[in-house]
Motif scaffolding. Structure first.
Motif, mmCIF file in Angstrom:
data_model
loop_
_atom_site.group_PDB
_atom_site.id
_atom_site.type_symbol
_atom_site.label_atom_id
_atom_site.label_comp_id
_atom_site.label_asym_id
_atom_site.label_seq_id
_atom_site.Cartn_x
_atom_site.Cartn_y
_atom_site.Cartn_z
ATOM 1 N N THR A 263 0.827 -1.204 0.000
ATOM 2 C CA THR A 263 0.000 0.000 0.000
ATOM 3 C C THR A 263 0.864 1.258 0.000
ATOM 4 O O THR A 263 0.558 2.231 -0.685
ATOM 5 C CB THR A 263 -0.929 0.004 1.234
ATOM 6 O OG1 THR A 263 -1.719 -1.180 1.222
ATOM 7 C CG2 THR A 263 -1.833 1.220 1.228
ATOM 8 N N GLN A 266 2.276 1.899 -3.481
ATOM 9 C CA GLN A 266 1.272 2.383 -4.422
ATOM 10 C C GLN A 266 0.872 3.821 -4.134
ATOM 11 O O GLN A 266 0.610 4.603 -5.065
ATOM 12 C CB GLN A 266 0.049 1.466 -4.380
ATOM 13 C CG GLN A 266 0.340 0.063 -4.912
ATOM 14 C CD GLN A 266 -0.736 -0.940 -4.538
ATOM 15 O OE1 GLN A 266 -1.517 -0.714 -3.619
ATOM 16 N NE2 GLN A 266 -0.762 -2.063 -5.246
ATOM 17 N N LEU A 267 0.837 4.170 -2.854
ATOM 18 C CA LEU A 267 0.526 5.555 -2.499
ATOM 19 C C LEU A 267 1.619 6.524 -2.935
ATOM 20 O O LEU A 267 1.372 7.726 -3.084
ATOM 21 C CB LEU A 267 0.321 5.679 -0.985
ATOM 22 C CG LEU A 267 -1.020 5.214 -0.425
ATOM 23 C CD1 LEU A 267 -0.952 5.115 1.101
ATOM 24 C CD2 LEU A 267 -2.140 6.165 -0.836
ATOM 25 N N VAL A 270 0.772 8.588 -6.045
ATOM 26 C CA VAL A 270 -0.203 9.633 -5.747
ATOM 27 C C VAL A 270 0.484 10.789 -5.015
ATOM 28 O O VAL A 270 0.277 11.967 -5.341
ATOM 29 C CB VAL A 270 -1.355 9.082 -4.884
ATOM 30 C CG1 VAL A 270 -2.430 10.151 -4.686
ATOM 31 C CG2 VAL A 270 -1.955 7.832 -5.516
ATOM 32 N N GLN A 271 1.313 10.442 -4.047
ATOM 33 C CA GLN A 271 2.032 11.450 -3.281
ATOM 34 C C GLN A 271 2.953 12.285 -4.173
ATOM 35 O O GLN A 271 3.107 13.492 -3.976
ATOM 36 C CB GLN A 271 2.857 10.773 -2.181
ATOM 37 C CG GLN A 271 2.030 10.130 -1.081
ATOM 38 C CD GLN A 271 1.585 11.148 -0.057
ATOM 39 O OE1 GLN A 271 0.551 11.785 -0.212
ATOM 40 N NE2 GLN A 271 2.362 11.314 0.991
ATOM 41 N N LYS A 355 -10.752 5.610 -1.052
ATOM 42 C CA LYS A 355 -10.090 5.870 -2.327
ATOM 43 C C LYS A 355 -10.863 6.876 -3.178
ATOM 44 O O LYS A 355 -10.282 7.819 -3.730
ATOM 45 C CB LYS A 355 -9.906 4.566 -3.101
ATOM 46 C CG LYS A 355 -8.778 3.690 -2.585
ATOM 47 C CD LYS A 355 -8.685 2.386 -3.365
ATOM 48 C CE LYS A 355 -8.539 2.610 -4.852
ATOM 49 N NZ LYS A 355 -8.416 1.348 -5.597
ATOM 50 N N TYR A 358 -10.609 10.342 -1.677
ATOM 51 C CA TYR A 358 -9.265 10.858 -1.915
ATOM 52 C C TYR A 358 -9.126 11.356 -3.358
ATOM 53 O O TYR A 358 -8.654 12.472 -3.623
ATOM 54 C CB TYR A 358 -8.271 9.723 -1.627
ATOM 55 C CG TYR A 358 -6.814 10.081 -1.549
ATOM 56 C CD1 TYR A 358 -6.364 11.390 -1.404
ATOM 57 C CD2 TYR A 358 -5.858 9.058 -1.602
ATOM 58 C CE1 TYR A 358 -5.013 11.683 -1.319
ATOM 59 C CE2 TYR A 358 -4.502 9.338 -1.517
ATOM 60 C CZ TYR A 358 -4.081 10.648 -1.383
ATOM 61 O OH TYR A 358 -2.750 10.925 -1.299
ATOM 62 N N PRO A 417 -3.945 9.541 3.038
ATOM 63 C CA PRO A 417 -2.853 8.583 2.873
ATOM 64 C C PRO A 417 -2.493 7.877 4.176
ATOM 65 O O PRO A 417 -2.195 6.677 4.176
ATOM 66 C CB PRO A 417 -1.681 9.452 2.377
ATOM 67 C CG PRO A 417 -2.306 10.675 1.840
ATOM 68 C CD PRO A 417 -3.541 10.898 2.635
ATOM 69 N N LEU A 421 -2.843 4.001 4.995
ATOM 70 C CA LEU A 421 -1.581 3.316 5.240
ATOM 71 C C LEU A 421 -1.479 2.687 6.623
ATOM 72 O O LEU A 421 -0.899 1.614 6.794
ATOM 73 C CB LEU A 421 -0.428 4.312 5.058
ATOM 74 C CG LEU A 421 0.989 3.807 5.309
ATOM 75 C CD1 LEU A 421 1.365 2.746 4.282
ATOM 76 C CD2 LEU A 421 1.974 4.968 5.272
ATOM 77 N N VAL A 482 -4.829 7.426 -7.825
ATOM 78 C CA VAL A 482 -5.437 6.781 -6.659
ATOM 79 C C VAL A 482 -6.043 5.431 -7.039
ATOM 80 O O VAL A 482 -6.102 4.508 -6.226
ATOM 81 C CB VAL A 482 -6.499 7.703 -6.011
ATOM 82 C CG1 VAL A 482 -7.219 6.988 -4.878
ATOM 83 C CG2 VAL A 482 -5.859 8.982 -5.486
ATOM 84 N N VAL A 485 -4.084 2.276 -6.124
ATOM 85 C CA VAL A 485 -3.835 1.927 -4.721
ATOM 86 C C VAL A 485 -4.759 0.788 -4.303
ATOM 87 O O VAL A 485 -5.963 0.820 -4.565
ATOM 88 C CB VAL A 485 -4.049 3.150 -3.804
ATOM 89 C CG1 VAL A 485 -3.862 2.762 -2.333
ATOM 90 C CG2 VAL A 485 -3.105 4.276 -4.187
ATOM 91 N N GLU A 487 -6.020 -1.069 -0.916
ATOM 92 C CA GLU A 487 -6.035 -0.959 0.539
ATOM 93 C C GLU A 487 -5.815 -2.317 1.192
ATOM 94 O O GLU A 487 -5.959 -3.367 0.568
ATOM 95 C CB GLU A 487 -7.358 -0.365 1.011
ATOM 96 C CG GLU A 487 -7.597 1.064 0.553
ATOM 97 C CD GLU A 487 -8.816 1.672 1.213
ATOM 98 O OE1 GLU A 487 -8.770 1.879 2.443
ATOM 99 O OE2 GLU A 487 -9.806 1.942 0.502
#
Length: 501
Positions: A263, A266-267, A270-271, A355, A358, A417, A421, A482, A485, A487
């Motif tokens: 996770t 994958q984030l 996005v970050q 998700k 976000y 996030p 996370l 997103v 990602v 979860e």
């Protein structure tokens, strides 16, 4: 379950106001951080930095995060003292940040010893290092103290407090000018009095709020914490007593990087897009609206040109001062909208899913940045801000609308996030993994610092409004990312309970 991972004891739910106390210090941290975000470019420009080099000065912020947060995270994971586990780092960082805030706007007084622009850059580095020392343990403190079923609530409250601090921190120079009456213009090589006093007040608020959290939050002792998290205290103690060589510790750190939860990996994409965009906003909003809304030509941000004219005309200095103050207002506006959105964020994520919430939030932020382009100049408009009335171009007033989207995106970036996370992290490595996760914040800002100024100069010919539009495109790419990602397979109990109810 293995012998080293005993069955955890149910961690008690915290009363609402104790969840609040755990994060209250972040209000002061963000108060100071927002003062820096809204005014560092203004200060550095006044001290002699040109437009395309601004991002290079700002590179110290993500660099400090990249270096400091994993070290502090790992150290706080291993620290158990009578003062707590995270609290000593939070307090030390706050003291150092307050000192940096007191010295940075006074760079002009050391001109006989060192160039003000160099001193200002050093103080910016000190502040950022100290902010990172404080911020990382705050993130881990929520994970330590707040049980899983209250985790989204905990990070949402943290987001709310962050944005309350940001509102007042961003507005403070404007208030000191338009309500108190302090001067907001600066001569070459100096900083406006309103900015200097805002930094003094910010340092005081920072220390006061951090002391509240430190004194009001009693961290769990090691045995109790380990029992709640299902950890073997004896095994952990043996590991702590076995002091590994530096090379082995570095190898272990890189192994953690390689084995980071899926996770988190994958984030990271996005970050990247989100923080690339945010960095551009913090660095270039002041010159963007000074040029695009107040009509100040780009040459007035060129130190070589300023040197040639010797003295800044009064109308240019006044426009730059007014634009700088208005940046504080629109930054406060996005923080206000973020604070409001934070109140409903947890509930909305339960209804739509984390998700989708976000992604939609980031998309609104992207459209907000792009729409800056449509607010230019305009007739002087009288604006009642309750605390005072000011006259600004109509385009400046219109910029409050994009701030709705930017604020929604900011609230989501602060909370979602970490909520996504947190359940995928091992309890005995929460601090170090939160520090490693900061790589996904620092790295895109470093990339932005290295390339944004070059893009501004060579592609956009120092027209800063177009770099803001580029930030909007990046935020939209973050919203799309997103979807990649995945979860944790175990949803939060709070979401289960709400669905059942």
């Amino acid at each position: 379950m293995s012998q080293s991972e005993p069955n955890p004891i149910q961690q008690p739910r915290l009363p609402f106001w104790q969840v609040w106390n755990v994060s209250l210090g972040f209000l002061g941290v963000q108060f100071g951080f927002s003062l820096q975000n809204a005014n560092a470019s203004r200060i550095l420009s006044d001290l002699g930095a040109d437009l395309h080099s601004l991002s290079l000065f700002w590179i110290v912020a993500p660099l400090m995060g990249l270096i400091v947060q994993p070290i502090v995270g790992s150290a706080s994971d291993r620290t158990w003292s009578r003062f707590g586990r995270r609290n000593p780092f939070i307090l030390f960082g706050a003291i150092a940040a307050a000192l940096g805030m007191a010295f940075m706007p006074n760079a002009g007084i050391v001109v006989a010893i060192v160039a003000p622009i160099i001193f200002g850059g050093v103080m910016l580095a000190l502040m950022d290092a100290a902010f990172n020392v404080t911020m990382q343990p705050f993130r881990a403190l929520v994970s330590d103290m707040v049980p899983s079923e209250q985790r989204t609530l905990g990070y949402s409250i943290q987001s709310l407090l962050i944005n309350i601090g940001a509102i007042f921190g961003s507005m403070l120079p404007f208030i000191l000018t338009n309500v108190i009456g302090l001067e907001n213009t600066a001569s070459a090589g100096e900083v406006a009095p309103s900015v200097i006093w805002a930094f003094y007040i910010g340092a005081t608020v920072l220390l006061g709020s951090v002391l509240w959290t430190v004194l009001r939050t009693k961290e769990y002792p090691p045995e109790q914490y380990n029992a709640y998290k299902g950890l073997d205290s004896a095994q952990l103690e043996r590991e702590r007593q076995q002091k590994a060589p530096l090379a082995k510790r570095l190898i272990g750190f890189f192994q953690l990087l390689i084995k980071m939860p899926r996770t988190m990996r994958q984030l990271a994409l996005v970050q990247f897009f989100s923080w690339f965009a945010l960095f551009i906003m913090w660095v270039y909003t002041t010159p963007a609206i000074t040029q695009h809304v107040w009509g100040v030509e780009a040459k007035w941000f060129d130190p070589a040109y300023l040197e040639s004219v010797k003295e800044i005309p009064a109308h240019i200095a006044a426009a730059k001062g007014a634009a700088g103050d208005w940046v504080g207002i629109i930054f406060a506006a996005y923080s206000l909208f973020a604070a409001i959105f934070s109140i409903v964020l947890a509930r909305l994520s339960q209804v739509l899913g984390r998700k989708l919430t976000y992604s939609l939030s980031l998309a609104l932020g992207g459209f907000g940045y792009i729409s800056f382009l449509f607010f230019q100049g305009g007739d002087p408009t009288q604006v009642n801000l309750l605390i005072t009335e000011v006259s600004v171009p109509s385009g400046a007033l219109g910029l409050l609308l994009p701030m709705v989207g930017v604020g929604i995106a900011w609230a989501a970036i602060l909370a979602m996030p970490y909520a996504i996370l947190s359940d995928s992290l091992p309890a005995d490595k929460t601090g170090v993994y939160m520090g490693i996760f900061n790589f996904t914040i620092a790295a895109p800002q470093i990339v932005s610092a290295l390339v944004a100024g070059l893009i501004l100069k060579t592609v956009f010919e120092n027209q800063a409004i177009y770099i803001i539009v580029l930030a909007g495109v990046c935020m939209l790419l973050g919203a799309i990312s997103v979807a990649l990602v995945r979860e944790s397979s175990e949803p939060e109990p709070a979401l289960k309970a709400t669905t059942t109810a």
